[in-house]
Design a protein around this motif. Structure first.
Motif, mmCIF file in Angstrom:
data_model
loop_
_atom_site.group_PDB
_atom_site.id
_atom_site.type_symbol
_atom_site.label_atom_id
_atom_site.label_comp_id
_atom_site.label_asym_id
_atom_site.label_seq_id
_atom_site.Cartn_x
_atom_site.Cartn_y
_atom_site.Cartn_z
ATOM 1 N N ARG A 1 0.834 -1.215 0.000
ATOM 2 C CA ARG A 1 0.000 0.000 0.000
ATOM 3 C C ARG A 1 0.862 1.256 0.000
ATOM 4 N NH1 ARG A 1 -3.813 -0.799 4.942
ATOM 5 N NH2 ARG A 1 -1.750 -1.299 5.627
ATOM 6 N N MET A 2 1.940 1.244 0.789
ATOM 7 C CA MET A 2 2.819 2.411 0.854
ATOM 8 C C MET A 2 3.572 2.594 -0.469
ATOM 9 S SD MET A 2 3.873 5.090 2.283
ATOM 10 C CE MET A 2 3.165 4.973 3.895
ATOM 11 N N ASN B 1 2.526 1.669 -3.464
ATOM 12 C CA ASN B 1 1.554 2.164 -4.442
ATOM 13 C C ASN B 1 1.176 3.620 -4.176
ATOM 14 O OD1 ASN B 1 1.445 -0.219 -5.943
ATOM 15 N ND2 ASN B 1 -0.007 -1.112 -4.511
ATOM 16 N N TYR B 2 1.023 3.982 -2.931
ATOM 17 C CA TYR B 2 0.704 5.356 -2.574
ATOM 18 C C TYR B 2 1.842 6.292 -2.994
ATOM 19 C CZ TYR B 2 0.040 9.547 0.205
ATOM 20 O OH TYR B 2 -0.086 10.856 0.598
ATOM 21 N N THR B 3 3.074 5.893 -2.707
ATOM 22 C CA THR B 3 4.234 6.709 -3.063
ATOM 23 C C THR B 3 4.338 6.861 -4.577
ATOM 24 O OG1 THR B 3 5.383 5.984 -1.070
ATOM 25 C CG2 THR B 3 6.741 6.931 -2.812
ATOM 26 N N SER C 1 1.914 6.701 -6.715
ATOM 27 C CA SER C 1 0.823 7.585 -7.110
ATOM 28 C C SER C 1 1.194 9.051 -6.865
ATOM 29 C CB SER C 1 -0.443 7.206 -6.344
ATOM 30 O OG SER C 1 -1.477 8.082 -6.635
ATOM 31 N N CYS C 2 1.814 9.328 -5.734
ATOM 32 C CA CYS C 2 2.244 10.703 -5.420
ATOM 33 C C CYS C 2 3.294 11.189 -6.423
ATOM 34 C CB CYS C 2 2.818 10.777 -4.006
ATOM 35 S SG CYS C 2 1.579 10.607 -2.713
ATOM 36 N N ARG D 1 1.593 12.055 -9.685
ATOM 37 C CA ARG D 1 0.858 13.309 -9.557
ATOM 38 C C ARG D 1 1.817 14.501 -9.601
ATOM 39 N NH1 ARG D 1 -2.395 11.247 -6.182
ATOM 40 N NH2 ARG D 1 -1.220 11.727 -4.309
ATOM 41 N N ARG E 1 0.041 1.746 -12.818
ATOM 42 C CA ARG E 1 0.466 1.052 -11.602
ATOM 43 C C ARG E 1 1.966 0.824 -11.681
ATOM 44 N NH1 ARG E 1 -1.856 -4.290 -12.448
ATOM 45 N NH2 ARG E 1 -1.162 -3.726 -14.520
#
Length: 133
Positions: free
Chosen positions: A40-41, A43-45, A47-48, A51, A64
């Protein structure tokens, strides 16, 4: 190692800086507790980063991190062209780079590459045509 020299140098600088700060871990990018990062971390990173870089902001489905691996694999195969010998040599190397214990685990990348599928279908049709003549 299939990494550009500048990438290897950057990774070495990162590892040296991490060691100086007391981060001795078996993981390339460890968590703050020097353990494996949870997915999760990661994937979150990722994504950031997308962005902040302004990548695919308008897309409904965001890229992904695993898409990088898929893109690398399929582009390697497309660059081989239709020469079966070239494909075979690159295929073994690609399987190794991807960390597949069995080359059969790499086969699906052929199917995921439209150009390769076109070349394979064309070669099969030619072979069948020669057999029937």
């Amino acid at each position: 190692m299939p990494l550009h020299a500048s990438t290897r140098e950057a990774l070495q600088r990162y590892l040296n800086a991490r060691r100086r700060r007391g981060g001795d871990s078996d993981w390339l990018f460890p968590s703050v507790r020097h353990r494996q990062m949870c997915s999760r971390m990661v994937n979150y990173t990722f994504s950031c980063i997308l962005r902040r870089a302004g990548i695919a902001l308008e897309r409904r489905t965001q890229p992904r991190i695993h898409d990088l691996r898929h893109t690398f694999a399929t582009r390697v195969l497309v660059q081989c062209g239709a020469d079966r010998g070239v494909v075979a040599r690159h295929f073994v190397a690609l399987s190794t780079y991807l960390g597949h214990a069995d080359v059969r685990n790499t086969y699906w990348y052929l199917e995921a590459t439209p150009q390769m599928m076109t070349d394979i279908a064309s070669a099969a049709e030619t072979l069948v045509g020669e057999m029937c003549a």
